[in-house]
Design a protein around this motif. Structure first.
Motif, PDB file in Angstrom:
ATOM      1  N   VAL A 395      25.718 124.429  20.323  1.00 42.90           N
ATOM      2  CA  VAL A 395      24.598 125.224  19.821  1.00 42.90           C
ATOM      3  C   VAL A 395      23.372 124.885  20.664  1.00 42.90           C
ATOM      4  CG1 VAL A 395      23.153 125.789  17.839  1.00 42.90           C
ATOM      5  CG2 VAL A 395      25.560 125.177  17.495  1.00 42.90           C
ATOM      6  N   ALA A 396      22.892 125.862  21.428  1.00 42.03           N
ATOM      7  CA  ALA A 396      21.680 125.685  22.232  1.00 42.03           C
ATOM      8  C   ALA A 396      20.503 126.285  21.468  1.00 42.03           C
ATOM      9  CB  ALA A 396      21.836 126.359  23.587  1.00 42.03           C
ATOM     10  N   VAL A 397      19.387 125.540  21.419  1.00 42.28           N
ATOM     11  CA  VAL A 397      18.256 125.947  20.584  1.00 42.28           C
ATOM     12  C   VAL A 397      16.982 125.997  21.423  1.00 42.28           C
ATOM     13  CG1 VAL A 397      16.972 125.517  18.472  1.00 42.28           C
ATOM     14  CG2 VAL A 397      19.360 124.770  18.653  1.00 42.28           C
ATOM     15  N   GLY A 398      16.325 127.155  21.420  1.00 42.30           N
ATOM     16  CA  GLY A 398      15.053 127.322  22.120  1.00 42.30           C
ATOM     17  C   GLY A 398      15.220 127.974  23.472  1.00 42.30           C
ATOM     18  N   PRO A 399      14.246 128.789  23.890  1.00 41.40           N
ATOM     19  CA  PRO A 399      14.357 129.533  25.150  1.00 41.40           C
ATOM     20  C   PRO A 399      14.684 128.668  26.355  1.00 41.40           C
ATOM     21  CG  PRO A 399      12.497 130.328  23.872  1.00 41.40           C
ATOM     22  CD  PRO A 399      13.004 129.115  23.144  1.00 41.40           C
ATOM     23  N   GLY A 400      14.101 127.470  26.427  1.00 41.83           N
ATOM     24  CA  GLY A 400      14.361 126.604  27.571  1.00 41.83           C
ATOM     25  C   GLY A 400      15.783 126.100  27.634  1.00 41.83           C
ATOM     26  N   ALA A 401      16.479 126.125  26.493  1.00 41.61           N
ATOM     27  CA  ALA A 401      17.869 125.633  26.443  1.00 41.61           C
ATOM     28  C   ALA A 401      18.882 126.743  26.640  1.00 41.61           C
ATOM     29  CB  ALA A 401      18.112 124.938  25.102  1.00 41.61           C
ATOM     30  N   LYS A 402      18.425 127.993  26.803  1.00 45.96           N
ATOM     31  CA  LYS A 402      19.375 129.105  26.909  1.00 45.96           C
ATOM     32  C   LYS A 402      20.366 128.950  28.061  1.00 45.96           C
ATOM     33  CE  LYS A 402      19.588 134.111  26.347  1.00 45.96           C
ATOM     34  NZ  LYS A 402      18.800 135.358  26.158  1.00 45.96           N
ATOM     35  N   PRO A 403      19.954 128.394  29.224  1.00 51.49           N
ATOM     36  CA  PRO A 403      20.933 128.194  30.301  1.00 51.49           C
ATOM     37  C   PRO A 403      22.094 127.275  29.917  1.00 51.49           C
ATOM     38  CG  PRO A 403      18.707 128.092  31.182  1.00 51.49           C
ATOM     39  CD  PRO A 403      18.577 128.095  29.695  1.00 51.49           C
ATOM     40  N   ILE A 404      21.911 126.409  28.917  1.00 47.78           N
ATOM     41  CA  ILE A 404      23.029 125.592  28.443  1.00 47.78           C
ATOM     42  C   ILE A 404      24.120 126.502  27.888  1.00 47.78           C
ATOM     43  CG2 ILE A 404      23.761 123.864  26.745  1.00 47.78           C
ATOM     44  CD1 ILE A 404      20.980 122.631  26.892  1.00 47.78           C
TER      45      ILE A 404
END
Length: 464
Positions: A395-404
């Motif tokens: 589960v990736a959370v937040g715009p900055g983590a979207k590439p995960i």
């Protein structure tokens, strides 16, 4: 804090007395937070983004502080007036440490593992002499001098964790507390957005080694080539740690149990000892070796070090903090901070625990900050690693983590195993709906990404 007269404080910090008797003595806590002052102490009025510490000087005077460090006289309040209160705080700490010739300073830095290693060193040393160490990650130009000012004439050891965002930061902190033992853990990717490259980070971290005092010891990670190369930056004794055969203090036979706790055989000075850490994650073996080497450098025996490592516990919160909820869900709260190296280590620990228990694993990851131009690539790589390690749900959370999420989705045969949410409440909704007893959930992000609040919510719900 040793007793210091206001006159001596003014001389030490290059300030002028205003409304205070030079003979008045500060003999209690130095504080930058008006809520933490005590009678007989000193208040440092720091300017802030939202409030100015000078606004609280009358209140702390009423509360009984002996004097305040300020940039201007304040009517009715005893002050030492200086050009810059933050600089003066550092100068005061430097002065106090210089009055303690029997104090041994152990300084440490690194891209990750500083706080866990600091906690280990403090636990190893405390049985053998009064020890002062920072609370949490008090490792910057404010927290560092505040920690140093806790030392008094009874203090034998000061463990000084030092962080750096710019070249010269560690030089500044070492000037306040010159290290008898200087330890560099590793050179990773933390703050690479500020430094530009790992080589530049190595230059900054190596300032620790350049500041080891005459007759002291530099402690270096033999497994990290950039750290090992720092031996050329000192004329003092060098001791190394790691898994490398040439390390002075090394580990062999590393194993991880069903709780994620590593064990190993500690080798040093021709002796060997079995160590079972109480900390979670194989990466803590390196931290333990670093702490052991620092403790040996200040005079502990190998047996004392091994015994101390076997009993040392996690001290600081939100660092691989494992809690089992009443419904059987296990939450690993490692959301204090994050960089690519620490996230990789946490994922491996998660998988080791899940595999040992036969449990379903969840990785809830937020953004890793201060990665500069490498940010997208590093986040993508973390997502792909989660797939390769066979984490069950991501589960990736937040715009900055979207590439995960994108990296995981593009790696291998994953389908719906990865999910992305803009906000923490959205991620919580999924977790509430799909977590079941026996699952193991890792929560990790940089502090400013605030995933610690998600971990707290999971634990509160489990308690209810």
């Amino acid at each position: 804090m040793i007793p210091v007269s206001c006159g001596d404080i003014a001389k030490a910090v290059g300030g002028e007395l205003a409304g205070v008797d030079p003979a008045a003595v500060v003999d209690a806590r130095v504080a930058t937070d008006s809520r933490e002052v005590v009678p007989g102490g000193l208040f440092v009025a720091l300017p802030g983004e939202r409030v100015d510490g000078h606004d609280f000087v009358p209140a702390v005077t009423e509360a009984g502080v002996t004097v305040s460090l300020t940039t201007r006289p304040i009517e009715g309040c005893p002050c030492v007036v200086v050009a810059d209160t933050q600089t003066a705080l550092g100068e005061l700490a430097r002065y106090v440490v210089a009055q303690l010739p029997d104090l041994t300073v152990i300084g440490l830095t690194g891209s990750q593992g500083k706080t866990s290693t600091k906690d280990l060193i403090a636990q190893l040393l405390t049985p053998y002499g009064a020890t002062v160490a920072p609370v949490g990650s008090f490792n910057n130009e404010i927290g560092h001098p505040l920690t140093a000012l806790q030392a008094d004439r009874s203090t034998r050891f000061l463990v000084a964790e030092m962080g750096a965002r710019h070249t010269g930061d560690i030089n500044y902190l070492c000037r306040i507390t010159p290290p008898k033992v200087g330890l560099v853990l590793n050179v990773g990717h933390s703050h690479i957005g500020e430094f530009g490259s790992q080589d530049a980070i190595a230059v900054a971290k190596g300032e620790m080694i350049e500041n080891v005092v005459a007759g002291g010891t530099a402690v270096l990670n033999a497994d990290d080539p950039r750290v090992a190369a720092m031996a050329s930056r000192t004329q003092q004794s060098v001791r190394t740690f790691g898994e490398a055969p040439e390390a002075d203090v090394r580990a062999t036979g590393i194993k991880v149990d069903g709780e994620g706790r590593p064990s190993f055989t500690l080798h040093t000075d021709g002796q060997s000892f079995d160590v079972q850490l109480q900390l979670i994650g194989e990466h803590n073996v390196s931290n333990a070796l670093a702490a052991a080497t620092a403790a040996l450098a200040v005079g502990l025996t190998p047996e004392q070090v091994a015994n101390g490592l076997n009993t040392a516990a996690r001290v600081s919160q939100a660092r691989m903090e494992v809690t089992e909820r009443a419904d059987g869900v296990t939450v690993i709260n490692d959301a204090y901070n994050a960089n690519p190296d620490s996230v990789r280590a946490a994922l491996k620990a998660l998988v080791a625990i899940g595999r040992a228990r036969g449990a379903r694993t969840w990785a809830v990851l937020g953004e890793m900050l201060e990665l500069g131009d490498t940010s997208s690539t590093e986040h993508d790589a973390v997502g792909r690693l989660a797939v390769r390690l066979d984490v069950n749900r991501l589960v990736a959370v937040g715009p900055g983590a979207k590439p995960i999420h994108l990296g995981a989705s593009l790696e291998g045969s994953w389908g719906n195993e990865s999910a992305y949410f803009d906000t923490i409440p959205e991620a919580l909704e999924l977790l509430r709906a799909e977590l079941r007893g026996g699952d193991v959930v890792l929560v990790k992000s940089s502090k400013a990404s605030n995933l610690r609040s998600l971990a707290d919510a999971l634990l509160e719900e489990g308690a209810s």
